[in-house]
Design a protein around this motif. Sequence first.
Motif, mmCIF file in Angstrom:
data_model
loop_
_atom_site.group_PDB
_atom_site.id
_atom_site.type_symbol
_atom_site.label_atom_id
_atom_site.label_comp_id
_atom_site.label_asym_id
_atom_site.label_seq_id
_atom_site.Cartn_x
_atom_site.Cartn_y
_atom_site.Cartn_z
ATOM 1 N N PRO A 31 12.442 9.313 1.652
ATOM 2 C CA PRO A 31 12.839 8.421 0.570
ATOM 3 C C PRO A 31 11.786 8.387 -0.534
ATOM 4 C CG PRO A 31 13.126 7.384 2.722
ATOM 5 C CD PRO A 31 12.367 8.645 2.952
ATOM 6 N N ALA A 32 12.238 8.204 -1.774
ATOM 7 C CA ALA A 32 11.327 8.188 -2.914
ATOM 8 C C ALA A 32 11.245 6.787 -3.501
ATOM 9 C CB ALA A 32 11.786 9.173 -3.982
ATOM 10 N N ALA A 33 10.063 6.437 -3.967
ATOM 11 C CA ALA A 33 9.848 5.175 -4.670
ATOM 12 C C ALA A 33 8.993 5.468 -5.889
ATOM 13 C CB ALA A 33 9.157 4.159 -3.760
ATOM 14 N N THR A 34 9.024 4.606 -6.866
ATOM 15 C CA THR A 34 8.227 4.798 -8.072
ATOM 16 C C THR A 34 7.337 3.586 -8.300
ATOM 17 O OG1 THR A 34 9.970 3.869 -9.486
ATOM 18 C CG2 THR A 34 9.971 6.262 -9.165
ATOM 19 N N VAL A 35 6.155 3.852 -8.862
ATOM 20 C CA VAL A 35 5.233 2.786 -9.230
ATOM 21 C C VAL A 35 4.430 3.255 -10.439
ATOM 22 C CG1 VAL A 35 3.453 3.619 -7.636
ATOM 23 C CG2 VAL A 35 3.417 1.241 -8.406
ATOM 24 N N SER A 36 4.182 2.346 -11.354
ATOM 25 C CA SER A 36 3.383 2.662 -12.533
ATOM 26 C C SER A 36 2.088 1.865 -12.486
ATOM 27 C CB SER A 36 4.153 2.344 -13.820
ATOM 28 O OG SER A 36 4.625 1.008 -13.807
ATOM 29 N N VAL A 37 0.986 2.519 -12.879
ATOM 30 C CA VAL A 37 -0.339 1.901 -12.847
ATOM 31 C C VAL A 37 -0.983 2.069 -14.220
ATOM 32 C CG1 VAL A 37 -2.591 1.824 -11.731
ATOM 33 C CG2 VAL A 37 -0.566 2.463 -10.398
ATOM 34 N N ASN A 166 -21.873 -9.113 -13.135
ATOM 35 C CA ASN A 166 -21.919 -8.753 -11.719
ATOM 36 C C ASN A 166 -20.955 -7.598 -11.448
ATOM 37 O OD1 ASN A 166 -22.419 -8.739 -8.997
ATOM 38 N ND2 ASN A 166 -21.158 -10.534 -8.551
ATOM 39 N N LYS A 167 -21.325 -6.418 -11.930
ATOM 40 C CA LYS A 167 -20.435 -5.276 -11.805
ATOM 41 C C LYS A 167 -20.247 -4.879 -10.346
ATOM 42 C CE LYS A 167 -20.526 -3.183 -16.345
ATOM 43 N NZ LYS A 167 -20.826 -2.019 -17.189
ATOM 44 N N GLY A 168 -19.039 -4.426 -10.049
ATOM 45 C CA GLY A 168 -18.725 -4.040 -8.685
ATOM 46 C C GLY A 168 -17.360 -3.398 -8.623
ATOM 47 N N ALA A 169 -16.670 -3.584 -7.518
ATOM 48 C CA ALA A 169 -15.327 -3.046 -7.325
ATOM 49 C C ALA A 169 -14.502 -4.060 -6.557
ATOM 50 C CB ALA A 169 -15.376 -1.712 -6.575
ATOM 51 N N MET A 170 -13.198 -3.969 -6.691
ATOM 52 C CA MET A 170 -12.296 -4.799 -5.918
ATOM 53 C C MET A 170 -11.136 -3.937 -5.444
ATOM 54 S SD MET A 170 -10.220 -7.030 -8.826
ATOM 55 C CE MET A 170 -9.218 -7.863 -7.581
ATOM 56 N N ALA A 171 -10.553 -4.329 -4.324
ATOM 57 C CA ALA A 171 -9.398 -3.622 -3.780
ATOM 58 C C ALA A 171 -8.332 -4.631 -3.424
ATOM 59 C CB ALA A 171 -9.794 -2.809 -2.555
ATOM 60 N N ALA A 172 -7.100 -4.324 -3.785
ATOM 61 C CA ALA A 172 -5.965 -5.180 -3.453
ATOM 62 C C ALA A 172 -4.974 -4.393 -2.612
ATOM 63 C CB ALA A 172 -5.296 -5.694 -4.720
ATOM 64 N N LEU A 173 -4.526 -4.983 -1.524
ATOM 65 C CA LEU A 173 -3.480 -4.403 -0.690
ATOM 66 C C LEU A 173 -2.157 -4.941 -1.205
ATOM 67 C CD1 LEU A 173 -3.475 -2.553 1.863
ATOM 68 C CD2 LEU A 173 -3.065 -4.625 3.189
ATOM 69 N N ILE A 174 -1.276 -4.042 -1.636
ATOM 70 C CA ILE A 174 -0.067 -4.444 -2.354
ATOM 71 C C ILE A 174 1.170 -3.874 -1.672
ATOM 72 C CG2 ILE A 174 1.146 -4.277 -4.564
ATOM 73 C CD1 ILE A 174 -1.547 -4.174 -5.955
ATOM 74 N N ALA A 175 2.169 -4.717 -1.470
ATOM 75 C CA ALA A 175 3.434 -4.303 -0.860
ATOM 76 C C ALA A 175 4.416 -3.927 -1.956
ATOM 77 C CB ALA A 175 3.999 -5.432 -0.007
ATOM 78 N N ILE A 176 4.802 -2.648 -2.005
ATOM 79 C CA ILE A 176 5.701 -2.150 -3.032
ATOM 80 C C ILE A 176 7.067 -1.865 -2.418
ATOM 81 C CG2 ILE A 176 6.117 -0.289 -4.696
ATOM 82 C CD1 ILE A 176 3.115 0.024 -4.949
ATOM 83 N N PRO A 177 8.142 -2.403 -2.966
ATOM 84 C CA PRO A 177 9.480 -2.143 -2.427
ATOM 85 C C PRO A 177 9.766 -0.641 -2.360
ATOM 86 C CG PRO A 177 9.570 -3.899 -4.051
ATOM 87 C CD PRO A 177 8.181 -3.322 -4.117
ATOM 88 N N GLY A 178 10.320 -0.197 -1.241
ATOM 89 C CA GLY A 178 10.657 1.207 -1.079
ATOM 90 C C GLY A 178 9.547 2.038 -0.484
ATOM 91 N N VAL A 179 8.344 1.457 -0.351
ATOM 92 C CA VAL A 179 7.209 2.160 0.251
ATOM 93 C C VAL A 179 6.988 1.566 1.631
ATOM 94 C CG1 VAL A 179 4.757 2.724 0.046
ATOM 95 C CG2 VAL A 179 6.190 2.591 -2.003
ATOM 96 N N ALA A 180 6.944 2.428 2.663
ATOM 97 C CA ALA A 180 6.941 1.951 4.041
ATOM 98 C C ALA A 180 5.734 1.078 4.364
ATOM 99 C CB ALA A 180 6.999 3.137 4.999
ATOM 100 N N GLY A 181 4.584 1.423 3.868
ATOM 101 C CA GLY A 181 3.383 0.638 4.117
ATOM 102 C C GLY A 181 2.762 0.201 2.811
ATOM 103 N N PRO A 182 1.945 -0.840 2.823
ATOM 104 C CA PRO A 182 1.295 -1.294 1.586
ATOM 105 C C PRO A 182 0.348 -0.243 1.033
ATOM 106 C CG PRO A 182 0.435 -2.484 3.482
ATOM 107 C CD PRO A 182 1.593 -1.685 3.973
#
Length: 345
Positions: A31-37, A166-182
């Motif tokens: 199955p295919a899903a689309t996401v824009s960043v 305070n420069k650094g990095a962040m990560a977000a776990l995101i649930a996208i419809p049509g994608v089996a895992g976040p």
Amino acid sequence: MSQSIAHALACVAALVGSAASVPGAAAVAGPAATVSVLTYNVHGLPWPVAEDRSASLSAIAAQLRAMRSAGRQPGIVAVQEAFVPDAKAIGAAAGYRYVAFGAPAGAAASPETSGDRRFVAAGSMRYGEGVGKHVGSGLAIFSDYPILAVRRISYPVCAGYDCLANKGAMAALIAIPGVAGPVTVVDTHLNSNGATGVSEPRALYAYMRQIDVLSDFVGSLSRTGGTMFVAGDFNVGNDIQRRAYFAQHMFGGTPTLTAGSLQCRTSPTCRVTQPADIALSTHRAKDWLMYRPANAVIVRPTSLSAPFGHSGRNAMLSDHVGIMIDYQLIGSAHRQAPSALLASR
């Protein structure tokens, strides 16, 4: 040209060239899903470092809102330099239901190595070093999809005026419809060069150490097994040593990332709009969109655009071009628990 410079250029050419390959090409189609960043340094600096930015920041939110009305908004926005309230408010004002911010000013990390400690001890208060963090990371992620978990890090070293943030990095776990895992979305902002006020070798040391920490961070997140998108202001520029170190650790590290923007520009199946602004952003080599597919998933950039570039009056809302990629995700992935993202590195 010296032998060392020629070697660095060869490394960069080889590594950037490899970034145009498509990891996971042998994955089983599904199955295919689309996401824009979208990645965008919105130049949300406080006065007197910058002039009053409220009008431009409100215009950015209004443009994102107009894109939403037209059904063209990016599903995920990674923002840098969101220091002032008007910059932090862009996500909500543009209609994004889910918003997360990077580390605050008080969450700065300690130097990790003896070299780091010597480097910090040699800092100059005249150029903003050793006087404390006046603002947080300036990072933000806006999403149309549920943000399940967030993890933040601060870089242990910095150089010059960049140390005021305070420069650094962040990560977000995101649930996208049509994608089996976040999916995991990483946002970062690395140390600048000439704007630091300190010597180039000092700025370079901080930059390389931040790349080291970022590479470890991305590597730890890859253990969740999901598709990963990495975005931000990497401040690579035209410095040969920065380009070589960035390419080595981002495109040749573990895990290996693919530069979606570079791949799209060389793919006959990927549409490029606003080519002049895309070319400008590519030449500056600061703002990057990269990805790593999950196992059994194919990630294909289908379009590359610069929705935040030069307007009809040849003006920009920031000193950076905001670039966006539409990705197609084909296949499936094992669903990971959100807590996997929060494991220590």
